[in-house]
Design a protein around this motif. Structure first.
Motif, mmCIF file in Angstrom:
data_model
loop_
_atom_site.group_PDB
_atom_site.id
_atom_site.type_symbol
_atom_site.label_atom_id
_atom_site.label_comp_id
_atom_site.label_asym_id
_atom_site.label_seq_id
_atom_site.Cartn_x
_atom_site.Cartn_y
_atom_site.Cartn_z
ATOM 1 N N LEU A 19 12.964 74.146 7.050
ATOM 2 C CA LEU A 19 11.606 73.634 7.168
ATOM 3 C C LEU A 19 11.330 73.133 8.578
ATOM 4 N N ALA A 20 10.058 73.076 8.923
ATOM 5 C CA ALA A 20 9.652 72.471 10.186
ATOM 6 C C ALA A 20 9.891 70.966 10.108
ATOM 7 N N PRO A 21 10.001 70.280 11.255
ATOM 8 C CA PRO A 21 10.166 68.822 11.230
ATOM 9 C C PRO A 21 9.070 68.156 10.406
ATOM 10 N N PHE A 22 9.404 67.075 9.750
ATOM 11 C CA PHE A 22 8.447 66.384 8.898
ATOM 12 C C PHE A 22 7.354 65.738 9.746
ATOM 13 N N ASP A 23 6.102 65.932 9.320
ATOM 14 C CA ASP A 23 5.008 65.305 10.045
ATOM 15 C C ASP A 23 4.730 63.921 9.472
ATOM 16 N N THR A 24 3.806 63.203 10.107
ATOM 17 C CA THR A 24 3.535 61.815 9.723
ATOM 18 C C THR A 24 3.069 61.709 8.283
ATOM 19 N N ALA A 25 2.193 62.611 7.853
ATOM 20 C CA ALA A 25 1.676 62.566 6.480
ATOM 21 C C ALA A 25 2.800 62.746 5.466
ATOM 22 N N GLU A 26 3.745 63.628 5.759
ATOM 23 C CA GLU A 26 4.866 63.854 4.839
ATOM 24 C C GLU A 26 5.777 62.633 4.778
ATOM 25 N N ILE A 27 6.012 62.010 5.942
ATOM 26 C CA ILE A 27 6.827 60.794 5.968
ATOM 27 C C ILE A 27 6.167 59.698 5.143
ATOM 28 N N ARG A 28 4.859 59.542 5.291
ATOM 29 C CA ARG A 28 4.127 58.531 4.516
ATOM 30 C C ARG A 28 4.239 58.821 3.014
ATOM 31 N N GLU A 29 4.183 60.099 2.646
ATOM 32 C CA GLU A 29 4.287 60.453 1.232
ATOM 33 C C GLU A 29 5.657 60.092 0.677
ATOM 34 N N ILE A 30 6.712 60.325 1.445
ATOM 35 C CA ILE A 30 8.064 59.962 1.023
ATOM 36 C C ILE A 30 8.159 58.457 0.828
ATOM 37 N N GLU A 31 7.637 57.699 1.775
ATOM 38 C CA GLU A 31 7.652 56.241 1.661
ATOM 39 C C GLU A 31 6.923 55.786 0.405
ATOM 40 N N GLN A 32 5.779 56.416 0.128
ATOM 41 C CA GLN A 32 4.981 56.027 -1.025
ATOM 42 C C GLN A 32 5.708 56.334 -2.332
ATOM 43 N N ILE A 33 6.388 57.480 -2.404
ATOM 44 C CA ILE A 33 7.134 57.831 -3.616
ATOM 45 C C ILE A 33 8.227 56.802 -3.881
ATOM 46 N N ILE A 34 8.956 56.406 -2.822
ATOM 47 C CA ILE A 34 10.019 55.415 -2.976
ATOM 48 C C ILE A 34 9.437 54.082 -3.437
ATOM 49 N N ALA A 35 8.357 53.658 -2.787
ATOM 50 C CA ALA A 35 7.747 52.367 -3.134
ATOM 51 C C ALA A 35 7.155 52.375 -4.534
ATOM 52 N N ALA A 308 15.848 55.011 8.686
ATOM 53 C CA ALA A 308 15.618 53.579 8.865
ATOM 54 C C ALA A 308 14.147 53.231 8.707
ATOM 55 N N GLU A 309 13.276 54.032 9.320
ATOM 56 C CA GLU A 309 11.840 53.759 9.229
ATOM 57 C C GLU A 309 11.309 53.983 7.821
ATOM 58 N N VAL A 310 11.755 55.059 7.174
ATOM 59 C CA VAL A 310 11.274 55.345 5.817
ATOM 60 C C VAL A 310 11.647 54.213 4.864
ATOM 61 N N LEU A 311 12.911 53.787 4.891
ATOM 62 C CA LEU A 311 13.343 52.741 3.967
ATOM 63 C C LEU A 311 12.675 51.406 4.290
ATOM 64 N N ALA A 312 12.531 51.097 5.570
ATOM 65 C CA ALA A 312 11.881 49.842 5.955
ATOM 66 C C ALA A 312 10.410 49.839 5.562
ATOM 67 N N ASN A 313 9.706 50.932 5.859
ATOM 68 C CA ASN A 313 8.280 50.996 5.545
ATOM 69 C C ASN A 313 8.041 51.057 4.040
ATOM 70 N N SER A 314 8.947 51.728 3.304
ATOM 71 C CA SER A 314 8.829 51.769 1.847
ATOM 72 C C SER A 314 8.882 50.360 1.284
ATOM 73 N N LYS A 315 9.760 49.552 1.860
ATOM 74 C CA LYS A 315 9.895 48.185 1.384
ATOM 75 C C LYS A 315 8.624 47.378 1.659
ATOM 76 N N GLU A 316 7.950 47.640 2.773
ATOM 77 C CA GLU A 316 6.699 46.936 3.050
ATOM 78 C C GLU A 316 5.622 47.309 2.033
ATOM 79 N N VAL A 317 5.541 48.597 1.694
ATOM 80 C CA VAL A 317 4.577 49.031 0.676
ATOM 81 C C VAL A 317 4.917 48.387 -0.663
ATOM 82 N N TYR A 318 6.199 48.366 -0.988
ATOM 83 C CA TYR A 318 6.663 47.754 -2.234
ATOM 84 C C TYR A 318 6.342 46.257 -2.261
ATOM 85 N N ASP A 319 6.578 45.568 -1.143
ATOM 86 C CA ASP A 319 6.282 44.138 -1.070
ATOM 87 C C ASP A 319 4.793 43.868 -1.270
ATOM 88 N N ALA A 320 3.953 44.749 -0.746
ATOM 89 C CA ALA A 320 2.507 44.573 -0.905
ATOM 90 C C ALA A 320 2.113 44.625 -2.366
#
Length: 422
Positions: A19-35, A308-320
């Motif tokens: 696959l091509a490198p993950f773009d910002t929208a895909e990274i955000r989607e991964i974070e949202q699924i985890i959260a 690191a960014e995905v797990l950290a940002n997922s936690k912020e969404v989860y905390d919200a």
């Protein structure tokens, strides 16, 4: 016979294109699924996770790209009613010759759950009895490895049910309190080889030595510890400064989270393990900022900045949603920590430069810009009212402001240019 077997198993072309490198929208989607599928804070809860083929492919391919030995691999799931087909292509090389191990697997709903029906390595079918033996051996080895591996195995057993129906994979997950934090911690520790674990022990001893002169203090700034620790790392960096920096940050991560050292050691490491001191660390008088900064730095140094960014940002969404609220201060500490972790292990020159710079630390503002607190503790509804979502222009503007402030600090601005490693 061996030649026939090799030809049957290996192919010259991948069954799945990378696959091509993950773009910002895909990274955000991964974070949202985890959260979205993390537990309610401090509670035991059962969560029903539902993934279609696209979400499953996104998560699994992202995970594959973070494993060094599987770089360049690709996986593809297709789910049709109660059946799933999987193709995995793993690149291999033998001298100048490149080839692929193409694996095919078929899963189907049977006896109330999704079960493996067939497995092929290239054109070679794997007998069912061998499939079952491999599954049992993999589980045994995971549980018999380091304490971190055992904890990860126990998290895996929290998945109580797998089902395929209506073109989706359904998982029933039994979450325990602090599961998300455990995943962050153990994914970092799982990647520590035995020689790295020996290094961690030495840095824990050094933390004890430094803090032993601080009797009576219950909380200290990171600036009190880091200069002496990096001076110690510089003394030991004869061949590989990056390894020393990685071990330093991993030891600090254990320290700031009050995690026993034994959690990071495998049974192959036989040393007298010192106890971490009962002193809290802070940035701007906040323990949480210290934890966010060090944990993100250790994670970036141990795995990959994207993880690191995905797990950290997922936690912020989860905390919200469920805990203390979304915090831009925490997010800033995460981002700065990731930058530090990148510099710490990029290459020998970068690692040595960081050791030299960190010995000059006198102010917390050298590590992290003084955080604004006007948008901290935001509930999910408050966040939506002010920032809409994390793809909105107003959110991206605030994020850009934070990144600009971090980039302006000499620590991040003057670090040797981060070129791709060969």
């Amino acid at each position: 016979m061996l030649t026939v077997l090799v030809v049957a198993i290996f192919d010259t072309q991948p069954s799945v294109e990378s696959l091509a490198p993950f773009d910002t929208a895909e990274i955000r989607e991964i974070e949202q699924i985890i959260a979205d599928n993390s537990p309610a804070y401090g509670q035991q809860s059962e969560s029903d996770l539902s993934l279609d083929s696209d979400s499953l492919n996104l998560l699994t391919n992202f995970a594959l790209q973070q494993i060094q030995t599987l770089k360049g691999s690709a996986i593809r799931f297709t789910i049709d009613e109660d059946t799933a087909n999987t193709r995995l292509a793993i690149p291999q090389s033998l001298g100048p010759v490149d080839f692929y191990l193409n694996i095919r697997a078929r899963f189907a709903q049977q006896d109330g759950r999704a079960q493996l029906q067939s497995l092929h390595f290239g054109q070679l079918p794997v007998p069912l009895i061998v499939q079952r033996s491999v599954e049992k051996l993999a589980g045994f080895r995971l549980q018999a490895a380091s304490p971190a591996s055992q904890e990860l195995a126990s998290l895996r057993t929290n998945i109580k049910d797998y089902q395929l129906r209506n073109d989706r994979l359904y998982l029933k997950v039994q979450w325990e309190p602090e599961t998300l934090e455990q995943i962050r911690t153990y994914s970092q520790q799982m990647l520590v080889p035995p020689e790295g674990q020996q290094r961690i022990v030495e840095y824990v001893r050094q933390i004890n030595l430094i803090t032993s002169s601080l009797e009576g203090q219950r909380r200290i700034s990171l600036v009190t510890l880091l200069p002496e620790l990096f001076a110690f790392a510089a003394q030991r960096s004869h061949d590989d400064a990056a390894q020393e920096n990685r071990a330093l940050l991993q030891a600090m991560s254990l320290f700031v989270t009050d995690t026993p050292l034994t959690q990071a050691l495998s049974s192959s490491v036989s040393v007298e393990t010192p106890t971490l001191p009962a002193i809290r660390t802070s940035l701007y008088r906040r323990e949480d900022l210290s934890q966010h900064f060090i944990n993100s730095a250790a994670m970036a140094a141990s795995t990959n900045p994207d993880v690191a960014e995905v797990l950290a940002n997922s936690k912020e969404v989860y905390d919200a949603r469920l805990r203390s609220g979304f915090s831009f201060s925490d997010l800033a500490a995460n981002l700065a920590g990731v930058r530090l972790g990148e510099i710490a292990v990029h290459n020998q020159d970068s690692a040595l430069w960081l050791q030299s710079y960190m010995q000059t630390l006198t102010e917390e503002s050298q590590l992290l810009p003084r955080p604004r607190t006007d948008a901290d503790g935001l509930s999910e509804s408050d966040f939506a009212e002010s920032f809409i979502d994390r793809n909105s222009p107003v959110y991206q503007q605030r994020l850009q402001e934070i990144e600009t402030m971090i980039d302006a600090l000499p620590l991040y601005q003057e670090a040797p240019e981060r070129q791709p490693q060969e």
